[in-house]
Design an enzyme around this catalytic site. Structure first.
Site, PDB file in Angstrom:
ATOM      1  N   HIS A  83       5.008  29.039  89.794  1.00 21.34           N
ATOM      2  CA  HIS A  83       6.106  29.186  88.833  1.00 21.34           C
ATOM      3  C   HIS A  83       5.835  30.307  87.843  1.00 21.34           C
ATOM      4  O   HIS A  83       4.693  30.502  87.423  1.00 21.34           O
ATOM      5  CB  HIS A  83       6.414  27.867  88.122  1.00 21.34           C
ATOM      6  CG  HIS A  83       5.307  27.291  87.282  1.00 21.34           C
ATOM      7  ND1 HIS A  83       5.237  27.495  85.922  1.00 21.34           N
ATOM      8  CD2 HIS A  83       4.244  26.501  87.598  1.00 21.34           C
ATOM      9  CE1 HIS A  83       4.185  26.836  85.443  1.00 21.34           C
ATOM     10  NE2 HIS A  83       3.554  26.234  86.432  1.00 21.34           N
ATOM     11  N   ASP A  85       7.827  30.544  85.049  1.00 23.07           N
ATOM     12  CA  ASP A  85       8.231  30.113  83.708  1.00 23.07           C
ATOM     13  C   ASP A  85       7.019  29.565  82.965  1.00 23.07           C
ATOM     14  O   ASP A  85       6.024  29.181  83.582  1.00 23.07           O
ATOM     15  CB  ASP A  85       9.360  29.068  83.760  1.00 23.07           C
ATOM     16  CG  ASP A  85       8.936  27.747  84.395  1.00 23.07           C
ATOM     17  OD1 ASP A  85       8.210  27.772  85.415  1.00 23.07           O
ATOM     18  OD2 ASP A  85       9.330  26.680  83.879  1.00 23.07           O
ATOM     19  N   ASP A 122      -1.285  29.163  83.342  1.00 22.60           N
ATOM     20  CA  ASP A 122      -0.224  28.260  83.828  1.00 22.60           C
ATOM     21  C   ASP A 122       1.129  28.938  83.701  1.00 22.60           C
ATOM     22  O   ASP A 122       1.764  28.819  82.675  1.00 22.60           O
ATOM     23  CB  ASP A 122      -0.297  26.959  83.006  1.00 22.60           C
ATOM     24  CG  ASP A 122       0.685  25.901  83.472  1.00 22.60           C
ATOM     25  OD1 ASP A 122       1.247  26.045  84.562  1.00 22.60           O
ATOM     26  OD2 ASP A 122       0.889  24.930  82.721  1.00 22.60           O
ATOM     27  N   GLU A 155       9.670  25.102  86.595  1.00 21.23           N
ATOM     28  CA  GLU A 155       8.673  24.047  86.812  1.00 21.23           C
ATOM     29  C   GLU A 155       8.410  23.280  85.523  1.00 21.23           C
ATOM     30  O   GLU A 155       8.287  22.056  85.527  1.00 21.23           O
ATOM     31  CB  GLU A 155       7.357  24.645  87.337  1.00 21.23           C
ATOM     32  CG  GLU A 155       6.396  23.606  87.927  1.00 21.23           C
ATOM     33  CD  GLU A 155       5.518  22.900  86.901  1.00 21.23           C
ATOM     34  OE1 GLU A 155       4.988  21.825  87.222  1.00 21.23           O
ATOM     35  OE2 GLU A 155       5.358  23.416  85.785  1.00 21.23           O
ATOM     36  N   THR A 317      14.184   9.352  48.788  1.00 22.81           N
ATOM     37  CA  THR A 317      14.146   7.911  49.021  1.00 22.81           C
ATOM     38  C   THR A 317      15.332   7.525  49.880  1.00 22.81           C
ATOM     39  O   THR A 317      16.471   7.494  49.414  1.00 22.81           O
ATOM     40  CB  THR A 317      14.179   7.158  47.683  1.00 22.81           C
ATOM     41  OG1 THR A 317      15.224   7.704  46.883  1.00 22.81           O
ATOM     42  CG2 THR A 317      12.854   7.285  46.949  1.00 22.81           C
ATOM     43  N   HIS A 429      -0.549  24.864  77.879  1.00 23.21           N
ATOM     44  CA  HIS A 429       0.458  24.229  77.013  1.00 23.21           C
ATOM     45  C   HIS A 429       0.051  24.245  75.539  1.00 23.21           C
ATOM     46  O   HIS A 429       0.802  23.746  74.703  1.00 23.21           O
ATOM     47  CB  HIS A 429       0.777  22.777  77.426  1.00 23.21           C
ATOM     48  CG  HIS A 429       1.397  22.657  78.783  1.00 23.21           C
ATOM     49  ND1 HIS A 429       2.118  21.548  79.182  1.00 23.21           N
ATOM     50  CD2 HIS A 429       1.433  23.504  79.843  1.00 23.21           C
ATOM     51  CE1 HIS A 429       2.541  21.720  80.424  1.00 23.21           C
ATOM     52  NE2 HIS A 429       2.132  22.897  80.850  1.00 23.21           N
TER      53      HIS A 429
HETATM   54  N1  BES Z   1       0.228  23.338  86.203  1.00 19.22           N
HETATM   55  C1  BES Z   1       0.678  22.177  85.515  1.00 19.22           C
HETATM   56  C2  BES Z   1       0.185  20.880  86.114  1.00 19.22           C
HETATM   57  C3  BES Z   1      -1.316  20.696  86.195  1.00 19.22           C
HETATM   58  C4  BES Z   1      -2.177  21.267  85.282  1.00 19.22           C
HETATM   59  C5  BES Z   1      -1.809  19.917  87.191  1.00 19.22           C
HETATM   60  C6  BES Z   1      -3.549  21.082  85.387  1.00 19.22           C
HETATM   61  C7  BES Z   1      -3.170  19.686  87.286  1.00 19.22           C
HETATM   62  C8  BES Z   1      -4.037  20.284  86.382  1.00 19.22           C
HETATM   63  C9  BES Z   1       2.205  22.194  85.465  1.00 19.22           C
HETATM   64  O1  BES Z   1       2.709  23.449  85.109  1.00 19.22           O
HETATM   65  C10 BES Z   1       2.692  21.239  84.431  1.00 19.22           C
HETATM   66  O2  BES Z   1       2.420  21.468  83.271  1.00 19.22           O
HETATM   67  N2  BES Z   1       3.418  20.217  84.823  1.00 19.22           N
HETATM   68  C11 BES Z   1       4.070  19.347  83.905  1.00 19.22           C
HETATM   69  C12 BES Z   1       5.158  18.644  84.644  1.00 19.22           C
HETATM   70  C13 BES Z   1       6.487  18.639  84.062  1.00 19.22           C
HETATM   71  C14 BES Z   1       6.889  19.446  82.934  1.00 19.22           C
HETATM   72  C15 BES Z   1       7.561  17.991  84.830  1.00 19.22           C
HETATM   73  C16 BES Z   1       3.106  18.326  83.381  1.00 19.22           C
HETATM   74  O3  BES Z   1       2.145  17.921  84.060  1.00 19.22           O
HETATM   75  O4  BES Z   1       3.301  17.922  82.222  1.00 19.22           O
HETATM   76 MN    MN Z   2       1.812  24.963  86.116  1.00 19.23          MN
HETATM   77 MN    MN Z   3       2.518  23.612  82.861  1.00 20.92          MN
END
Ligand code: BES
Ligand code: MN
Ligand code: MN
Length: 459
Positions: A83, A85, A122, A155, A317, A429
Site C-alpha cells: 500500500h 497510503d 509502513d 489499506e 462546569t 503509526h
Molecule cells: N503494516 C500494518 C500491519 C502490520 C504491522 C502487521 C506490523 C504486522 C506487523 C498495516 O499497515 C496496518 O497498520 N494495518 C492496520 C489495519 C487497519 C487499519 C484495518 C492495523 O493493524 O491497525
Molecule cells: Mn502497512
Molecule cells: Mn499501517
C-alpha cells in the site's frame, strides 16, 4: 544482481525519498490529490523499472496501481501487494523533523542510518524494495517468472474498495502466490516471517444522556453524566484477569496446542529490553499468556479514542449531553469479525443504564489469517532470507492486521507470504516513523532470491 544493486544504491533511496515527500494520507480528504499523485509516482516508477504496462485503476475511493510483466504465460506468476497510503502524521509537534520531509539519521538501533518520514516503513519503503528488486531482476536478465503488482491507497482505512476490485478482477489477478512486505522481522540479526495476522472489528459508540448540555451544579448528581457512564461501561468490558467479558466472545477462539505455544515462545524475546524501549515499568495483559502469545494469538479490546464535554482551555462546569469512544477488537483464528461486532453491540446495549441511550456503529473489519510453514511459498521465502541474513527465519505471529489478506484467500484462493523487513521499533503509526537503510537494501537483495527459489520449487 548484487553488483547492480550496489551501483544504484543512492538512486534507489533518492527515488524513495521523492515518493515519501508526497503526503498520501488516506484517512483525510484534504490529501485526496496527494494520494493520487503518490499513485501516479508509483505507476511511473513501475514503468521505468520495466513492467509491460502500469495502470491507475479508479475506485469509489483512492485509486489502485496495477502493473504486470508477463514473460511467459506457462511460467508461474507472483502477485506483489502493498500500500502507498500512510497513516495521518499527527501529532505533528512530536516529530523531530517534518513527517513529509524525509531525512536520514543514525540511531542506536540503526547505526548505518534510517529514513525518517511517515510511510518510510509502513509501507512505501517496503513497497519500493519490490519495485527496485523487480528492476534489478529485469535489468540483469534474472526475472524467473511473471510478476503482477497491486499497490493500493486505502489499506490504512480498511481496504473496502480493494475488496470490490479483487472480486471484479479475478482473471486479471490470476497468479500462484501473493508476496507482501508490510510486516516486521524480530531484529537485524534475527530474521522472521509472519505466519499469522490478527483480524479486526472496529466500532464507534455514542452515549447520550439529556437532550442538551446542562449546568453541572444545577443538575449534577441527579442526571446521568454520559462520560462517567461510558467509562464505567468500558471498564466492565474486562475483568481483573484481563479477560474480555462480552458473552461468547471467546467461543470460536482457536486455542493453541502445548507444542504450538512452546514453538511460539522459542522466538527470542527480551522483556526488560521491551519495557525499556517503551518506557514502561511493567507490562499488562491477559493472565496466563506470555507477551508473544498475547499479541500473536489472543484477541484484544482497546479504546483508541474517547471524547466528550469540555476540553478547551481553563474550566467549564458542564454535564455534557454526549460521550463517544472508538473501540477496536483484534481477532484471532477462527473468530469472525461480523459475529464479534454483533456480540459487542448486543452486550454494550444491554449494559447501558436506563438513564442513557447508546448507539454502536460498526466501522471496518477483517478476518484473521494463518499460513502453513510447509508451503512452497514459505519454504522459498525462508531459503531466500537464510541466504541474506545467514540464519533461518523464525515463523512468528505479528499482532497487526492486514484485513485484505484473508479476503485474498477467500476470493482468489491464494495464500500470501508475509516477508516484511521492518522492525517493530520503527515507530509505525507513531511520530518519527523510520526505516533502516540496511533493511531497505536487505529487502532488495532478498526479494529476487524468493522469486528464484519459488519459480524453481513450484515447477
Ligand atoms: N503494516 C500494518 C500491519 C502490520 C504491522 C502487521 C506490523 C504486522 C506487523 C498495516 O499497515 C496496518 O497498520 N494495518 C492496520 C489495519 C487497519 C487499519 C484495518 C492495523 O493493524 O491497525
Ligand atoms: Mn502497512
Ligand atoms: Mn499501517
Amino acid at each position: 544482481m548484487k553488483a547492480y544493486i550496489d551501483q544504484n544504491r543512492e538512486r534507489f533511496v533518492n527515488e524513495l525519498l521523492e515518493w515519501l515527500r508526497i503526503p498520501s494520507v488516506s484517512a483525510d480528504g484534504k490529501y485526496k490529490s496527494d494520494v493520487r499523485r503518490a499513485a501516479e509516482y508509483a505507476q511511473m516508477q513501475l514503468v521505468r523499472a520495466g513492467v509491460d504496462r502500469a495502470e491507475i485503476c479508479e475506485t469509489d475511493g483512492h485509486p489502485i496501481v496495477y502493473a504486470e510483466k508477463i514473460i511467459n504465460p506457462q511460467l508461474p506468476t507472483v502477485l506483489v501487494y502493498g500500500h502507498y497510503d500512510v497513516q495521518p502524521a499527527d501529532p505533528v509537534e512530536l516529530w523531530d523533523s517534518p513527517p513529509f520531509e524525509p531525512v536520514i539519521k543514525t540511531t542506536a538501533t540503526h547505526p548505518q542510518g534510517a529514513i525518517f518520514a511517515r510511510g518510510s516503513c509502513d509501507d512505501k519503503g517496503q513497497v519500493y524494495m519490490h519495485i527496485k528488486a523487480f528492476e534489478t531482476m529485469v535489468k540483469t536478465a534474472n526475472l524467473p517468472c511473471n510478476v503482477k503488482f497491486m499497490i493500493e491507497g486505502e489499506e490504512e482505512v480498511g481496504s473496502a474498495n480493494l475488496a470490490t476490485f479483487v472480486k471484479n478482477n479475478k482473471t486479471k489477478l490470476k497468479s500462484d502466490v501473493i508476496l507482501i512486505s508490510d510486516t516486521s522481522i524480530i531484529a537485524h540479526d534475527v530474521p522472521s516471517i509472519d505466519v499469522g495476522l490478527r483480524g479486526l472489528s472496529y466500532v464507534e459508540v455514542e452515549v447520550t444522556a439529556a437532550n442538551r448540555d446542562l449546568h453541572s451544579g444545577v443538575y449534577g448528581g441527579a442526571v446521568a453524566n454520559p462520560i462517567n457512564v461510558l467509562c464505567e461501561m468500558i471498564a466492565s468490558l474486562k475483568d481483573k484477569n484481563g479477560h474480555i467479558t462480552i458473552p461468547n466472545f471467546y467461543s470460536d477462539v482457536m486455542e493453541l496446542s502445548k507444542a504450538e505455544r512452546a514453538d511460539l515462545n522459542r522466538a527470542p524475546f527480551d522483556l526488560s529490553a521491551y519495557k525499556k524501549e517503551l518506557g514502561i515499568d511493567d507490562i499488562m495483559g491477559e493472565n496466563g499468556y506470555s507477551t508473544l502469545e498475547r499479541t500473536g494469538t489472543r484477541p484484544t479490546l482497546d479504546v483508541n479514542g474517547i471524547w466528550g464535554g469540555y476540553t478547551g482551555e481553563g474550566s467549564k462546569t458542564v454535564l455534557p449531553a454526549k460521550a463517544f469512544a472508538k473501540i477496536s477488537m483484534r481477532l484471532v483464528p477462527n473468530q469472525k469479525y461480523e459475529k464479534i461486532t454483533q456480540l459487542f453491540k448486543k452486550h454494550f446495549e444491554s449494559i447501558a443504564p436506563k438513564s442513557v441511550k447508546v448507539e454502536v456503529r460498526a466501522h471496518h473489519g477483517g478476518e484473521p489469517y494463518v499460513m502453513d510453514t510447509s508451503s512452497v511459498a514459505y519454504q522459498a521465502a525462508a531459503k531466500a532470507m537464510e541466504q541474506t541474513f545467514g540464519k533461518k527465519p523464525i515463523p512468528t505471529r505479528g499482532g497487526g492486521s492486514i484485513p485484505i489478506v484473508a479476503m485474498f484467500e477467500k476470493e482468489l484462493g491464494l495464500k500470501s507470504i508475509l516477508m516484511g523487513f521492518g522492525l517493530d521499533s520503527d515507530a509505525l503509526h507513531s511520530p518519527n516513523e523510520h526505516y533502516g537503510l540496511v533493511n531497505f537494501y536487505k529487502g532488495i537483495e532478498t526479494i529476487p532470491l524468493f522469486f528464484k527459489h519459488y519459480a524453481e520449487m513450484i515447477k
